[in-house]
Design a protein around this motif. Structure first.
Motif, PDB file in Angstrom:
ATOM      1  N   VAL A   1      43.090 -60.338  44.775  1.00 54.50           N
ATOM      2  CA  VAL A   1      44.194 -61.506  44.287  1.00 54.50           C
ATOM      3  C   VAL A   1      44.859 -62.087  46.063  1.00 54.50           C
ATOM      4  CG1 VAL A   1      44.850 -60.965  42.230  1.00 54.50           C
ATOM      5  CG2 VAL A   1      46.861 -60.039  43.759  1.00 54.50           C
ATOM      6  N   GLY A   2      44.273 -60.816  46.711  1.00 52.27           N
ATOM      7  CA  GLY A   2      44.659 -61.913  48.250  1.00 52.27           C
ATOM      8  C   GLY A   2      46.033 -61.385  48.746  1.00 52.27           C
ATOM      9  N   VAL A   3      46.373 -60.009  47.817  1.00 54.17           N
ATOM     10  CA  VAL A   3      47.737 -59.315  48.814  1.00 54.17           C
ATOM     11  C   VAL A   3      46.959 -58.114  49.312  1.00 54.17           C
ATOM     12  CG1 VAL A   3      49.773 -58.538  48.570  1.00 54.17           C
ATOM     13  CG2 VAL A   3      50.005 -60.078  46.884  1.00 54.17           C
ATOM     14  N   GLU A   4      47.821 -58.199  50.650  1.00 52.38           N
ATOM     15  CA  GLU A   4      46.891 -57.139  51.734  1.00 52.38           C
ATOM     16  C   GLU A   4      47.304 -55.863  51.541  1.00 52.38           C
ATOM     17  OE1 GLU A   4      44.497 -56.079  55.714  1.00 52.38           O
ATOM     18  OE2 GLU A   4      44.867 -58.041  53.887  1.00 52.38           O
ATOM     19  N   GLU A   5      48.329 -55.587  51.062  1.00 53.91           N
ATOM     20  CA  GLU A   5      48.019 -53.982  50.138  1.00 53.91           C
ATOM     21  C   GLU A   5      49.785 -53.923  50.011  1.00 53.91           C
ATOM     22  OE1 GLU A   5      51.305 -52.473  54.610  1.00 53.91           O
ATOM     23  OE2 GLU A   5      49.040 -51.730  53.419  1.00 53.91           O
ATOM     24  N   SER A   6      49.761 -52.995  48.893  1.00 56.16           N
ATOM     25  CA  SER A   6      51.372 -52.619  47.735  1.00 56.16           C
ATOM     26  C   SER A   6      52.620 -52.678  49.388  1.00 56.16           C
ATOM     27  CB  SER A   6      51.474 -51.381  47.721  1.00 56.16           C
ATOM     28  OG  SER A   6      50.272 -51.634  46.042  1.00 56.16           O
TER      29      SER A   6
ATOM     30  N   LYS B   1      40.542 -63.230  45.078  1.00 57.68           N
ATOM     31  CA  LYS B   1      41.153 -63.624  46.483  1.00 57.68           C
ATOM     32  C   LYS B   1      41.795 -64.614  46.784  1.00 57.68           C
ATOM     33  CE  LYS B   1      38.443 -59.061  48.249  1.00 57.68           C
ATOM     34  NZ  LYS B   1      37.739 -58.789  48.886  1.00 57.68           N
ATOM     35  N   LYS B   2      41.838 -65.791  46.384  1.00 54.92           N
ATOM     36  CA  LYS B   2      42.499 -67.058  46.631  1.00 54.92           C
ATOM     37  C   LYS B   2      43.275 -67.121  45.917  1.00 54.92           C
ATOM     38  CE  LYS B   2      39.060 -69.760  49.178  1.00 54.92           C
ATOM     39  NZ  LYS B   2      39.441 -68.835  50.363  1.00 54.92           N
ATOM     40  N   ILE B   3      43.796 -65.974  45.404  1.00 54.58           N
ATOM     41  CA  ILE B   3      44.763 -66.334  44.035  1.00 54.58           C
ATOM     42  C   ILE B   3      46.587 -66.752  44.557  1.00 54.58           C
ATOM     43  CG2 ILE B   3      46.021 -65.179  41.830  1.00 54.58           C
ATOM     44  CD1 ILE B   3      43.533 -65.005  40.339  1.00 54.58           C
ATOM     45  N   TYR B   4      46.813 -65.913  45.101  1.00 52.56           N
ATOM     46  CA  TYR B   4      48.402 -65.825  46.216  1.00 52.56           C
ATOM     47  C   TYR B   4      48.119 -66.841  47.111  1.00 52.56           C
ATOM     48  CZ  TYR B   4      51.981 -63.720  47.884  1.00 52.56           C
ATOM     49  OH  TYR B   4      53.381 -63.814  48.873  1.00 52.56           O
ATOM     50  N   GLU B   5      46.939 -67.154  47.446  1.00 45.09           N
ATOM     51  CA  GLU B   5      47.467 -68.460  48.943  1.00 45.09           C
ATOM     52  C   GLU B   5      47.250 -69.355  48.179  1.00 45.09           C
ATOM     53  OE1 GLU B   5      44.756 -70.904  51.583  1.00 45.09           O
ATOM     54  OE2 GLU B   5      43.408 -68.740  50.979  1.00 45.09           O
TER      55      GLU B   5
ATOM     56  N   ILE C   1      51.233 -60.706  38.676  1.00 49.04           N
ATOM     57  CA  ILE C   1      50.182 -61.287  40.057  1.00 49.04           C
ATOM     58  C   ILE C   1      50.846 -61.681  40.879  1.00 49.04           C
ATOM     59  CG2 ILE C   1      48.054 -62.321  40.173  1.00 49.04           C
ATOM     60  CD1 ILE C   1      48.588 -60.468  37.814  1.00 49.04           C
ATOM     61  N   VAL C   2      51.745 -62.534  40.762  1.00 50.07           N
ATOM     62  CA  VAL C   2      51.729 -63.380  42.341  1.00 50.07           C
ATOM     63  C   VAL C   2      53.731 -63.306  42.919  1.00 50.07           C
ATOM     64  CG1 VAL C   2      50.320 -64.963  41.969  1.00 50.07           C
ATOM     65  CG2 VAL C   2      51.883 -65.091  41.082  1.00 50.07           C
ATOM     66  N   GLY C   3      54.012 -62.657  41.889  1.00 52.40           N
ATOM     67  CA  GLY C   3      55.562 -62.042  42.498  1.00 52.40           C
ATOM     68  C   GLY C   3      55.194 -61.907  43.511  1.00 52.40           C
ATOM     69  N   LYS C   4      56.648 -61.891  44.097  1.00 56.50           N
ATOM     70  CA  LYS C   4      57.158 -60.608  45.240  1.00 56.50           C
ATOM     71  C   LYS C   4      56.926 -59.658  45.278  1.00 56.50           C
ATOM     72  CE  LYS C   4      61.753 -61.494  46.299  1.00 56.50           C
ATOM     73  NZ  LYS C   4      63.041 -61.829  47.141  1.00 56.50           N
ATOM     74  N   ASN C   5      57.537 -59.006  44.235  1.00 56.04           N
ATOM     75  CA  ASN C   5      57.212 -57.424  43.612  1.00 56.04           C
ATOM     76  C   ASN C   5      56.857 -57.572  42.782  1.00 56.04           C
ATOM     77  OD1 ASN C   5      60.103 -57.811  44.737  1.00 56.04           O
ATOM     78  ND2 ASN C   5      61.241 -57.920  42.761  1.00 56.04           N
TER      79      ASN C   5
ATOM     80  N   ILE D   1      47.371 -51.653  38.458  1.00 51.12           N
ATOM     81  CA  ILE D   1      46.432 -51.229  37.446  1.00 51.12           C
ATOM     82  C   ILE D   1      45.204 -52.459  37.995  1.00 51.12           C
ATOM     83  CG2 ILE D   1      46.767 -50.740  35.331  1.00 51.12           C
ATOM     84  CD1 ILE D   1      46.678 -53.791  34.623  1.00 51.12           C
ATOM     85  N   ILE D   2      45.847 -53.062  39.491  1.00 47.27           N
ATOM     86  CA  ILE D   2      44.656 -54.038  40.246  1.00 47.27           C
ATOM     87  C   ILE D   2      45.455 -53.672  41.601  1.00 47.27           C
ATOM     88  CG2 ILE D   2      44.873 -56.661  40.563  1.00 47.27           C
ATOM     89  CD1 ILE D   2      46.423 -57.627  38.213  1.00 47.27           C
TER      90      ILE D   2
END
Length: 502
Positions: free
Chosen positions: A318-323, A263-267, A286-290, A312-313
């Motif tokens: 990974v610390g992103v609030e939502e799609s 959950k700290k990956i994106y940060e 995983i971390v791209g804005k799209n 699938i994730i």
């Protein structure tokens, strides 16, 4: 029960070798502490003999973090090893990472030596390092192109000399996954004392195969992965930490686990991107804005019905609030209905069909559809007091230095002026705008692109702000970077989902 997979992060060593990504000691400590919070097991803090700055950084990082093993790189040279050991004297757990080239290319054309002499140097280096620190890792540079029998011989010798980890790098990113996995398996089966050491992967991305090669290595017996956040590194980059960790999390058939706090990956990704001035490509896994954005109508409908139809994730993992359901000309009725519901205007049946036809005409001519456009489509008027417009901007100072800015905004019938100091004029202007608005927003992404050439370049600014855990995008083009940044920020603010007045 799965086995522990050790995560060795080399963002501050291999990653920092990218031109333009150099950090000072203070910034390296920030990164190191973020990586510690992320849960990495080993933190390669630098190459101490390379410069006084690198030596100091390894030393200060050793003081600043407690949980990871702090690793210092060296060549198979006594002076390198002595300096590395000295830099680690404050580390709670220290490791020297020493090694030498083992492929025919490196032995003949780089070292101008012989296989016998290289083996002797390798053993001497490990033996010497072992007398200075408790833990020694040996890297067999360019192992991906080495003779496998010779590689097995040198790995057996350095383990006997005291190496607790043996790193098998695909230094040039040459291997295919089947080749790299087979090489790890060969060492497992043909090095008599391999059970006394951990095999590490260290793959480069020259052919775009770094993650696949790393996972193949793990499946064939490697139990340490050497990675960087965002996959940064020499040339095309290193294996991406987030890709490997999440691939393992998604595939229970891979019999290992990590201690990464996903959950700290994106940060952590954003901290490193910002400090290293290394933008993340929008489609980066995983971390791209799209990575969790959907603009196709078929995909949007599927995700809105059941997230796992197209993801699938879980973004939250990974610390992103939502799609993100992004409205474009490719969007369908389900996405339009979703956004209208968020604004408080549920629409069904024929009424939705009518609005959707008008929406498609608008979407063909406009890059981004915000609340103002949506409300106009359904015949509602927005409370103009909720609109933010720039009336005037002034600033003094240069980028990288303290600057002053004053911004006047028009919000409905109000005209407000705010001023602030910042690290450069863009920072000062954004802070001035934040003073005047009620919303609590975080500037999450900031990208500048040149659209023309010459001293009077037109630049395009892309911004993403976060409000209540959700992303909103702003765009602007100007010859003045500061003005473009301010307009992009305001463009994003004007897309926050605040209801219209009747």
């Amino acid at each position: 029960m799965t086995e522990k997979l050790w995560v060795f992060d080399t963002t501050l060593r291999d990653g920092e070798q990218v031109p333009g990504c150099q950090l000072d000691t203070r910034e390296k400590i920030i990164v190191a502490q973020a990586l510690e919070a992320l849960g990495v097991d080993v933190l390669e803090a630098g190459f101490p003999v390379s410069s006084p700055g690198d030596f100091k950084s390894v030393q200060e990082i050793s003081k600043a973090v407690s949980n990871p093993t702090i690793c210092a790189l060296s060549r198979a040279v006594e002076k390198d090893i002595e300096v590395a050991a000295d830099s680690l004297r404050f580390a709670k757990k220290g490791r020297i990472h020493t090694g030498i080239g083992v492929s025919g290319y490196h032995i003949q054309h780089k070292l101008r030596s012989t296989p016998e002499a290289v083996l002797e140097r390798a053993v001497k280096a490990v033996t010497f390092a072992k007398n200075l620190v408790d833990e020694v890792e040996f890297y067999a540079e360019d192992a991906g192109r080495a003779d496998k029998d010779y590689l097995a011989k040198i790995i057996e010798a350095v383990i006997k000399a005291g190496a607790k980890v043996v790193n098998i790098p695909d230094t040039t990113g040459y291997c295919l996954p089947v080749q790299y996995g087979a090489l790890i398996r060969f060492l497992k089966e043909n090095v008599s004392n391999i059970d006394q050491a951990i095999i590490a992967t260290h793959c480069h991305n020259d052919l775009g195969l770094a993650t696949a090669n790393t996972l193949s290595g793990v499946e064939n017996g490697a139990r340490q992965v050497e990675v960087t956040m965002n996959g940064i590194g020499e040339r095309a980059g290193n294996t991406s930490l987030e890709e490997v960790v999440m691939a393992i999390k998604c595939h229970s058939e891979i019999p290992v686990h990590t201690d990464i706090v996903t959950k700290k990956i994106y940060e952590t990704s954003r901290i490193i991107s910002k400090l290293m001035n290394m933008p993340i490509q929008p489609n980066k896994a995983i971390v791209g804005k799209n990575a969790f954005a959907h603009s196709s109508g078929i995909h949007q409908d599927g995700v809105l019905k059941f997230r796992e139809n197209y993801e699938i994730i879980d973004p939250k993992d990974v610390g992103v609030e939502e799609s993100s359901i992004v409205l474009t000309a490719r969007s369908g009725r389900a996405a339009l209905k979703h956004h209208l519901n968020l604004l408080g205007f549920p629409v069904e049946g024929e009424k939705l069909n009518e609005i959707y036809e008008r929406f498609l005409e608008l979407a063909d001519t406009k890059r981004d559809i915000g609340r103002k456009e949506l409300l106009s489509l359904i015949g509602e008027q927005m409370d103009h007091s909720l609109l933010v417009e720039i009336q005037d901007i002034s600033y003094q100072g240069a980028e990288g230095k303290e600057a002053n800015a004053e911004v006047t905004l028009e919000m409905g019938d109000k005209v407000l002026t705010g001023s602030s100091k910042g690290n450069g004029p863009v920072d000062a202007v954004i802070k001035s705008i934040k003073q005047l608005i009620e919303h609590k927003v975080i500037l999450d992404e900031f990208l500048i692109q040149a659209m023309t050439k010459g001293s009077d370049d037109v630049c395009k600014v892309h911004m993403r702000i976060m409000h209540e855990g959700k992303p909103y995008y702003g765009f602007a083009s100007e010859t003045d970077i500061v003005l473009a940044s301010a307009r992009a920020f305001v463009d994003a603010l004007n897309k926050l989902p605040i209801k219209a007045t009747n």
